[in-house]
Design an enzyme around this catalytic site. Sequence first.
Site, PDB file in Angstrom:
ATOM      1  N   TYR A   1     -14.573  49.237   2.982  1.00  0.00           N
ATOM      2  CA  TYR A   1     -14.906  48.816   4.356  1.00  0.00           C
ATOM      3  C   TYR A   1     -15.291  49.973   5.273  1.00  0.00           C
ATOM      4  CZ  TYR A   1     -11.248  45.606   2.567  1.00  0.00           C
ATOM      5  OH  TYR A   1     -10.448  44.795   1.798  1.00  0.00           O
TER       6      TYR A   1
ATOM      7  N   CYS B   1     -13.159  60.137 -11.054  1.00  0.00           N
ATOM      8  CA  CYS B   1     -14.448  60.544 -11.559  1.00  0.00           C
ATOM      9  C   CYS B   1     -15.503  59.591 -10.997  1.00  0.00           C
ATOM     10  CB  CYS B   1     -14.394  60.470 -13.078  1.00  0.00           C
ATOM     11  SG  CYS B   1     -15.555  61.549 -13.829  1.00  0.00           S
ATOM     12  N   GLU B   2     -15.760  59.730  -9.715  1.00  0.00           N
ATOM     13  CA  GLU B   2     -16.606  58.778  -9.008  1.00  0.00           C
ATOM     14  C   GLU B   2     -16.993  59.412  -7.666  1.00  0.00           C
ATOM     15  OE1 GLU B   2     -16.211  55.058  -9.864  1.00  0.00           O
ATOM     16  OE2 GLU B   2     -17.126  54.250  -8.062  1.00  0.00           O
TER      17      GLU B   2
ATOM     18  N   GLU C   1       1.159  34.215  10.682  1.00  0.00           N
ATOM     19  CA  GLU C   1       1.387  34.997   9.462  1.00  0.00           C
ATOM     20  C   GLU C   1       0.736  36.372   9.525  1.00  0.00           C
ATOM     21  OE1 GLU C   1       0.331  32.046   6.564  1.00  0.00           O
ATOM     22  OE2 GLU C   1      -1.803  32.280   6.958  1.00  0.00           O
ATOM     23  N   PRO C   2       1.306  37.250  10.323  1.00  0.00           N
ATOM     24  CA  PRO C   2       0.792  38.608  10.413  1.00  0.00           C
ATOM     25  C   PRO C   2       1.159  39.455   9.197  1.00  0.00           C
ATOM     26  CG  PRO C   2       2.785  38.370  11.714  1.00  0.00           C
ATOM     27  CD  PRO C   2       2.469  37.007  11.192  1.00  0.00           C
ATOM     28  N   GLY C   3       0.249  40.294   8.772  1.00  0.00           N
ATOM     29  CA  GLY C   3       0.548  41.237   7.691  1.00  0.00           C
ATOM     30  C   GLY C   3       0.408  42.651   8.216  1.00  0.00           C
ATOM     31  N   ARG C   4      -0.862  43.027   8.490  1.00  0.00           N
ATOM     32  CA  ARG C   4      -1.181  44.388   8.915  1.00  0.00           C
ATOM     33  C   ARG C   4      -0.375  44.828  10.136  1.00  0.00           C
ATOM     34  NH1 ARG C   4      -6.443  46.427   7.973  1.00  0.00           N
ATOM     35  NH2 ARG C   4      -7.143  44.275   7.833  1.00  0.00           N
TER      36      ARG C   4
ATOM     37  N   GLY D   1      -3.967  38.372  11.529  1.00  0.00           N
ATOM     38  CA  GLY D   1      -5.222  39.030  11.874  1.00  0.00           C
ATOM     39  C   GLY D   1      -5.185  39.972  13.054  1.00  0.00           C
TER      40      GLY D   1
ATOM     41  N   ARG E   1      -9.757  51.571   0.769  1.00  0.00           N
ATOM     42  CA  ARG E   1     -10.302  50.923   1.973  1.00  0.00           C
ATOM     43  C   ARG E   1     -11.540  51.621   2.542  1.00  0.00           C
ATOM     44  NH1 ARG E   1      -8.088  50.227   6.296  1.00  0.00           N
ATOM     45  NH2 ARG E   1      -8.772  48.105   6.718  1.00  0.00           N
TER      46      ARG E   1
END
Length: 432
Positions: free
Chosen positions: A335, A362-363, A291-294, A249, A331
């Site tokens: 967010y 197409c959005e 457990e870091p990811g980012r 996190g 993202r």
Amino acid sequence: MFVSDSLSVNEKHHLTIGGCDTVDLAEKYGTPLMVFSEDGIRRNCRKFVSSIEENYDGKGLALYASKAFSCLAMYRLCKEEKMGVDVVSGGELYTALKAGFPPEKIFFHGNNKTTDELIYALESGVGRIVADNREELARLSKLAAARSLRPKIHLRVKPGIDAHTHQFIRTGQIDSKFGFALETGEAMLAVKEAIADPNLELVGLHCHIGSQIFDIDPFEHAAEVMLTFMAQIKEETGVELSELNLGGGFGIKYTEQDNPEDFTAYMKRVAVVVKKQCAEKNLSVPFIVIEPGRSIIGAEGITLYTVGSVKEIPGIRTYVSIDGGMTDNPRYILYQSEYEILCPSKADLPKDAVVTVAGKCCESGDLIQENAPIQTVQAGDLLAVLSTGAYNYSMASNYNRVPRPLVLAVRDGKEHIIIQRESYEDLIRNDQ
Ligand code: LLP
């Protein structure tokens, strides 16, 4: 100057990553193109591994949360860097095993693991299964007994901490789909059930309070809450659990305004709390897992696109449309995430325009950023979005049957392909 030390500008005013000219890379491989600095990722892994060494005398393990970006090359890299990995699905487990990752250093997570996934985890001998709920505990117990196995497990606990971050990415508070709540007594009940179960070996607890968190306080608080709970478990059951996973996190820099502390500072301050709590509560310092990811991969990846059109709507805004979008980076839609965007062929020139970067889907909501300062660009120019290493490719989709981009890793100034560009043929592979 940039979000990562891996990025720089060369004498041609071009953006470089890991010493490679991004304009050359885009020309050679086409766009959209993702590029990672392998050196930068390894640097981050080493920082985490050595902070376990320094703060806990090596009695711990840094796991890479592979949901951030999962592919064979990334698991191989983690193996070389002596990390463990966190996986949350059969697909991530399969990829890790195919990469030759040692199963005993794989921790299996998930709030709703299927029976097939539990069997897969058991039969491949993963290091820990992190149980999320009572139904899962009961199911796992039966599956283990049927195979004469006794898996080591952790229980995922919600420590009741509401870390300040986007509501979809905070997970430690009571109103969360993940884990057992402390406040309601649910967690203690699960601990007692797991201890009493002869088919399971409860060795530790897990918590994860959210993602992209800048403050250190909530991490310290979580450690305190978890150790208080471990002391309570010891008092009520006589069992002293030997492992504590404090999750990931740690926040990273997406824009100039972001000013996260270096994650070694989190590690240091949390270790002080862990040791103090253990001393006060007469507990041995548990084996600490993080457990870091980012923070391992986020700022070490960028995405390169080609501008197809610049549409100025007078008095309203200017749309710059690119050859990717929500399919490779959802993202902003999810967010409203902020990014730094620039034109890599004029990387150190002033940003004299403010534009909305739109994807090709197409959005109407398919935007990468609104009101982004950027150098003036025209059709044919390249555009680089920084800090797209985490939760971009791994959350990519084939909406509108847009193929996923090619991914490069750069090491010692040389690039190599780690994921091929998806082809149209790939898109119809499973169609009947
Ligand atoms: N451990 C657990 C149990 C997790 O759920 C997560 C992230 C991590 C570790 C790693 O967290 P990190 O160090 O990467 O913050 N898609 C969102 C992020 C979702 C995070 C999910 N869990 C985004 O793009 O911001």
